[in-house]
Write a protein that holds these residues in place. Structure first.
Motif, mmCIF file in Angstrom:
data_model
loop_
_atom_site.group_PDB
_atom_site.id
_atom_site.type_symbol
_atom_site.label_atom_id
_atom_site.label_comp_id
_atom_site.label_asym_id
_atom_site.label_seq_id
_atom_site.Cartn_x
_atom_site.Cartn_y
_atom_site.Cartn_z
ATOM 1 N N ASP A 99 0.860 -1.197 0.000
ATOM 2 C CA ASP A 99 0.000 0.000 0.000
ATOM 3 C C ASP A 99 0.890 1.239 0.000
ATOM 4 O OD1 ASP A 99 -1.651 2.199 0.718
ATOM 5 O OD2 ASP A 99 -3.082 0.848 1.681
ATOM 6 N N PRO A 100 1.141 1.847 -1.170
ATOM 7 C CA PRO A 100 2.065 2.978 -1.257
ATOM 8 C C PRO A 100 1.698 4.148 -0.356
ATOM 9 C CG PRO A 100 1.558 2.143 -3.446
ATOM 10 C CD PRO A 100 0.636 1.443 -2.494
ATOM 11 N N ASN A 101 0.411 4.411 -0.180
ATOM 12 C CA ASN A 101 0.001 5.545 0.647
ATOM 13 C C ASN A 101 0.340 5.305 2.116
ATOM 14 O OD1 ASN A 101 -1.052 7.061 -1.488
ATOM 15 N ND2 ASN A 101 -3.038 6.013 -1.370
ATOM 16 N N LEU A 102 -0.023 4.134 2.628
ATOM 17 C CA LEU A 102 0.291 3.823 4.018
ATOM 18 C C LEU A 102 1.789 3.631 4.225
ATOM 19 C CD1 LEU A 102 -2.633 1.426 5.040
ATOM 20 C CD2 LEU A 102 -2.187 3.747 5.875
ATOM 21 N N ALA A 104 4.130 5.271 2.742
ATOM 22 C CA ALA A 104 4.710 6.613 2.834
ATOM 23 C C ALA A 104 4.510 7.194 4.232
ATOM 24 C CB ALA A 104 4.089 7.527 1.783
ATOM 25 N N LYS A 105 3.331 6.983 4.821
ATOM 26 C CA LYS A 105 3.073 7.466 6.179
ATOM 27 C C LYS A 105 3.936 6.723 7.191
ATOM 28 C CE LYS A 105 -1.722 8.851 5.273
ATOM 29 N NZ LYS A 105 -3.156 8.627 5.626
#
Length: 261
Positions: A99-102, A104-105
């Motif tokens: 999951d690229p978004n998670l 990154a976080k």
């Protein structure tokens, strides 16, 4: 107007919360002394390491998602544990590789995570050793995660020496104590032999007290020392540096502690 203080979220850790809250209070004292604004997010949970180490990635990921949310917005996240800090910094981001978004976080959180003595010396520039004093000599055990995952070795020693503590090194301070989280449950015979070797090394120094930066190691060492009949005291390095030893019993000895979370 004065310079803005760094906003630090203290990651308390499960063992500290359940067994030795004084370690968290000591960490807060040291962080505030270093010039930080310290907060303890109440939504924090376990770092997820037990689940991660036993292959339960689903539970570890659920916990990680909550941690990323709970510590959002802090300049730094500091833990009085190399083990938990290592999990957050080195392993937690990989739980979100799909999951690229998670991811990154999680990477952003990991970048801001530090073990306590590492943060005090290398980020905040603390050089005075705090206000701690302790009678007699001490020896220091290097927890595996702090040493091997985060490079924590010289930082606690520098702070202790700056505080005037007499430090006597054991022959093999970097050898594992045998706790290893779930390792001691999976392989109790091996773990017992490892901690027995560790306590022999501690006793051989003649030091009155053994210190470390990880409560898991300290609980394991304290229990073995007590069963073997040794009188060596066991303490977290933060308690010594914060000057909390006069009114606080060593780890493994009777005494009431205040609740934190």
């Amino acid at each position: 107007m004065g310079e803005r203080k760094p906003r630090v979220g203290l990651f308390v850790t499960c063992l500290v919360d359940l067994h030795r809250p004084s370690v968290a209070f000591a960490a807060i004292t040291l962080l505030e002394r270093a010039g930080c604004q310290v907060e303890v997010p109440r939504a924090q949970t376990c770092c997820g390491q037990p689940a991660y180490n036993t292959g339960d990635r689903h539970t570890a990921r659920d916990l990680a998602t909550g941690i990323v949310s709970a510590f959002n917005g802090y300049d730094y996240i500091v833990a009085p544990s190399g083990s938990c800090a290592g999990m957050l910094k080195q392993h937690l981001p990989h739980l979100f590789d799909d999951d690229p978004n998670l991811r990154a976080k999680a990477d952003a959180l990991a970048f801001r995570v530090f073990e306590l003595t590492n943060f005090l010396t290398d980020v905040m520039g603390m050089r005075d050793g705090g206000g701690g004093r302790i009678g007699g000599s001490v020896t220091y055990h290097d927890g595996c995660s702090g040493l091997r995952e985060l490079g924590v070795k010289q930082q606690p020693r520098d702070l202790l020496r700056a505080a005037g503590v007499t430090l006597v090194e054991m022959a093999e301070p970097e050898v594992c104590c045998g706790f290893g989280g779930t390792f001691c449950v999976k392989y109790p015979e091996i773990s017992e032999r490892m901690v027995s070797d560790k306590t022999a090394g501690i006793v051989a120094t003649g030091a009155e007290t053994v210190l470390a930066g990880d409560l898991g190691c300290l609980l394991n060492i304290a229990g073995r020392l007590k069963r073997e009949g040794h009188r060596t005291h066991v303490r977290h390095v933060a308690e010594v540096l914060a000057g909390m030893t006069d009114n606080l019993p060593p780890i493994g000895e009777a005494g009431n502690e205040p609740d934190l979370l």
